[in-house]
Design a protein around this motif. Structure first.
Motif, PDB file in Angstrom:
ATOM      1  N   LEU A  46     -14.256  19.549  34.162  1.00  0.00           N
ATOM      2  CA  LEU A  46     -12.849  19.592  34.493  1.00  0.00           C
ATOM      3  C   LEU A  46     -12.753  19.999  35.961  1.00  0.00           C
ATOM      4  N   ALA A  47     -11.564  19.987  36.518  1.00  0.00           N
ATOM      5  CA  ALA A  47     -11.360  20.281  37.941  1.00  0.00           C
ATOM      6  C   ALA A  47     -12.021  21.593  38.341  1.00  0.00           C
ATOM      7  N   GLY A  48     -12.856  21.535  39.378  1.00  0.00           N
ATOM      8  CA  GLY A  48     -13.497  22.714  39.931  1.00  0.00           C
ATOM      9  C   GLY A  48     -14.782  23.146  39.244  1.00  0.00           C
ATOM     10  N   GLU A  49     -15.120  22.544  38.109  1.00  0.00           N
ATOM     11  CA  GLU A  49     -16.355  22.911  37.420  1.00  0.00           C
ATOM     12  C   GLU A  49     -17.547  22.218  38.071  1.00  0.00           C
ATOM     13  N   PRO A  50     -18.731  22.834  37.979  1.00  0.00           N
ATOM     14  CA  PRO A  50     -19.923  22.188  38.537  1.00  0.00           C
ATOM     15  C   PRO A  50     -20.103  20.776  37.970  1.00  0.00           C
ATOM     16  N   GLU A  51     -20.353  19.856  38.871  1.00  0.00           N
ATOM     17  CA  GLU A  51     -20.524  18.459  38.482  1.00  0.00           C
ATOM     18  C   GLU A  51     -22.003  18.179  38.259  1.00  0.00           C
ATOM     19  N   LEU A  52     -22.312  17.642  37.091  1.00  0.00           N
ATOM     20  CA  LEU A  52     -23.683  17.287  36.757  1.00  0.00           C
ATOM     21  C   LEU A  52     -23.815  15.770  36.834  1.00  0.00           C
ATOM     22  N   ARG A  53     -24.730  15.296  37.661  1.00  0.00           N
ATOM     23  CA  ARG A  53     -24.885  13.849  37.888  1.00  0.00           C
ATOM     24  C   ARG A  53     -25.749  13.219  36.805  1.00  0.00           C
ATOM     25  N   TRP A  54     -25.233  12.186  36.198  1.00  0.00           N
ATOM     26  CA  TRP A  54     -25.907  11.488  35.103  1.00  0.00           C
ATOM     27  C   TRP A  54     -27.324  11.082  35.492  1.00  0.00           C
ATOM     28  N   ASP A  55     -27.501  10.530  36.678  1.00  0.00           N
ATOM     29  CA  ASP A  55     -28.830  10.035  37.067  1.00  0.00           C
ATOM     30  C   ASP A  55     -29.859  11.156  37.158  1.00  0.00           C
ATOM     31  N   SER A  56     -29.451  12.371  37.485  1.00  0.00           N
ATOM     32  CA  SER A  56     -30.377  13.509  37.530  1.00  0.00           C
ATOM     33  C   SER A  56     -30.912  13.845  36.145  1.00  0.00           C
ATOM     34  N   TRP A  57     -30.102  13.704  35.138  1.00  0.00           N
ATOM     35  CA  TRP A  57     -30.465  14.065  33.770  1.00  0.00           C
ATOM     36  C   TRP A  57     -31.140  12.925  33.044  1.00  0.00           C
ATOM     37  N   GLN A  58     -30.771  11.715  33.405  1.00  0.00           N
ATOM     38  CA  GLN A  58     -31.328  10.534  32.753  1.00  0.00           C
ATOM     39  C   GLN A  58     -32.829  10.428  32.996  1.00  0.00           C
ATOM     40  N   SER A  59     -33.294  10.901  34.135  1.00  0.00           N
ATOM     41  CA  SER A  59     -34.711  10.790  34.482  1.00  0.00           C
ATOM     42  C   SER A  59     -35.586  11.757  33.673  1.00  0.00           C
ATOM     43  N   ALA A  60     -34.980  12.782  33.069  1.00  0.00           N
ATOM     44  CA  ALA A  60     -35.756  13.709  32.232  1.00  0.00           C
ATOM     45  C   ALA A  60     -36.012  13.057  30.877  1.00  0.00           C
ATOM     46  N   SER A  61     -36.951  13.591  30.137  1.00  0.00           N
ATOM     47  CA  SER A  61     -37.306  12.999  28.842  1.00  0.00           C
ATOM     48  C   SER A  61     -36.487  13.585  27.695  1.00  0.00           C
ATOM     49  N   TRP A  62     -35.359  14.180  27.981  1.00  0.00           N
ATOM     50  CA  TRP A  62     -34.529  14.809  26.976  1.00  0.00           C
ATOM     51  C   TRP A  62     -33.488  13.833  26.426  1.00  0.00           C
ATOM     52  N   GLN A  63     -33.066  14.071  25.204  1.00  0.00           N
ATOM     53  CA  GLN A  63     -31.923  13.350  24.631  1.00  0.00           C
ATOM     54  C   GLN A  63     -30.662  14.054  25.146  1.00  0.00           C
ATOM     55  N   LEU A  64     -29.725  13.295  25.688  1.00  0.00           N
ATOM     56  CA  LEU A  64     -28.500  13.888  26.227  1.00  0.00           C
ATOM     57  C   LEU A  64     -27.365  13.747  25.231  1.00  0.00           C
ATOM     58  N   SER A  65     -26.527  14.751  25.181  1.00  0.00           N
ATOM     59  CA  SER A  65     -25.367  14.719  24.295  1.00  0.00           C
ATOM     60  C   SER A  65     -24.184  15.389  24.988  1.00  0.00           C
ATOM     61  N   TYR A  66     -23.000  15.056  24.497  1.00  0.00           N
ATOM     62  CA  TYR A  66     -21.756  15.586  25.060  1.00  0.00           C
ATOM     63  C   TYR A  66     -20.835  15.997  23.923  1.00  0.00           C
ATOM     64  N   PRO A  67     -19.912  16.930  24.205  1.00  0.00           N
ATOM     65  CA  PRO A  67     -19.014  17.392  23.146  1.00  0.00           C
ATOM     66  C   PRO A  67     -17.949  16.364  22.763  1.00  0.00           C
ATOM     67  N   ALA A  68     -17.586  16.422  21.478  1.00  0.00           N
ATOM     68  CA  ALA A  68     -16.494  15.623  20.921  1.00  0.00           C
ATOM     69  C   ALA A  68     -15.704  16.539  19.996  1.00  0.00           C
ATOM     70  N   PRO A  69     -14.382  16.399  19.950  1.00  0.00           N
ATOM     71  CA  PRO A  69     -13.599  17.256  19.056  1.00  0.00           C
ATOM     72  C   PRO A  69     -13.961  16.977  17.605  1.00  0.00           C
ATOM     73  N   PHE A  70     -13.967  18.044  16.800  1.00  0.00           N
ATOM     74  CA  PHE A  70     -14.287  17.911  15.381  1.00  0.00           C
ATOM     75  C   PHE A  70     -13.591  19.035  14.642  1.00  0.00           C
ATOM     76  N   GLN A  71     -12.624  18.684  13.822  1.00  0.00           N
ATOM     77  CA  GLN A  71     -11.810  19.651  13.094  1.00  0.00           C
ATOM     78  C   GLN A  71     -11.239  20.657  14.093  1.00  0.00           C
ATOM     79  N   GLU A  72     -11.408  21.938  13.883  1.00  0.00           N
ATOM     80  CA  GLU A  72     -10.875  22.945  14.811  1.00  0.00           C
ATOM     81  C   GLU A  72     -11.898  23.354  15.875  1.00  0.00           C
ATOM     82  N   SER A  73     -13.038  22.685  15.885  1.00  0.00           N
ATOM     83  CA  SER A  73     -14.112  23.035  16.797  1.00  0.00           C
ATOM     84  C   SER A  73     -14.555  21.784  17.555  1.00  0.00           C
TER      85      SER A  73
END
Length: 181
Positions: A46-73
């Motif tokens: 969101l505005a003012g938060e540290p920006e993480l660049r997709w290409d920096s993370w894509q090069s690692a061997s990790w599975q990437l995930s992002y939050p999605a709304p689910f019920q109240e959490s």
């Protein structure tokens, strides 16, 4: 705190974010995990938060995930490309349990207390955290505060990464609740 973040110019935000991201990636690459399958829970800034660049993370061997709304959490959805998003949420991907969650906030204390944006999504998600989940708060040095007080609902960070250092948060949860940190 919101004013401080909004006052960052685009060039300063980009520069500080790049420094923080480099330190965060180095910290995670150097860490010993019990399993070779690592799922990283990132966030869409969101505005003012540290920006993480997709290409920096894509090069690692990790599975990437992002939050999605689910019920109240929320939940985390695994993605294989830069996600289409609506605000801080993704809408497509397969449900996963991250090994590491990277959490932004308005302010943090060096003992792991986080001041979020008031929605409570991260706190509710972290209430049911599985053993071994590493919770990494990310912020700029200017967002570290010594006057944050842990509230009963607050879920604490294990480590905080800024553009200039990594802060291991070692005080136990019982010691942190209800006292000024």
């Amino acid at each position: 705190m919101r004013r401080i973040l909004k006052a960052l110019g685009p060039d300063e935000l980009k520069s500080l974010s790049a420094q923080l991201e480099t330190r965060l990636l180095r910290y995670l690459r150097d860490r010993k995990f019990p399993s070779p399958r690592i799922v990283i829970g990132l966030y869409l800034p969101l505005a003012g938060e540290p920006e993480l660049r997709w290409d920096s993370w894509q090069s690692a061997s990790w599975q990437l995930s992002y939050p999605a709304p689910f019920q109240e959490s929320m939940r985390y959805l695994a993605v294989t490309s830069l996600p289409e998003a609506s605000g801080p949420w993704v809408s497509e991907g397969s449900n996963v349990e991250p090994t590491v969650i990277v959490v932004p906030g308005l302010a943090f204390s060096e003992t792991g207390v986080r001041l979020g944006r008031g929605g409570g999504y991260f706190d509710r998600y972290l209430e049911r955290r599985h053993p071994g989940l590493l919770v990494v708060g990310v912020c700029f040095e200017s967002q570290l505060r010594s006057d944050l007080v842990a509230q009963p609902h607050d879920q604490l960070m294990d480590v905080i990464i800024t553009e200039s250092r990594a802060v291991e948060c070692s005080t136990s949860r019982a010691e942190k609740k209800g006292r000024q940190l």
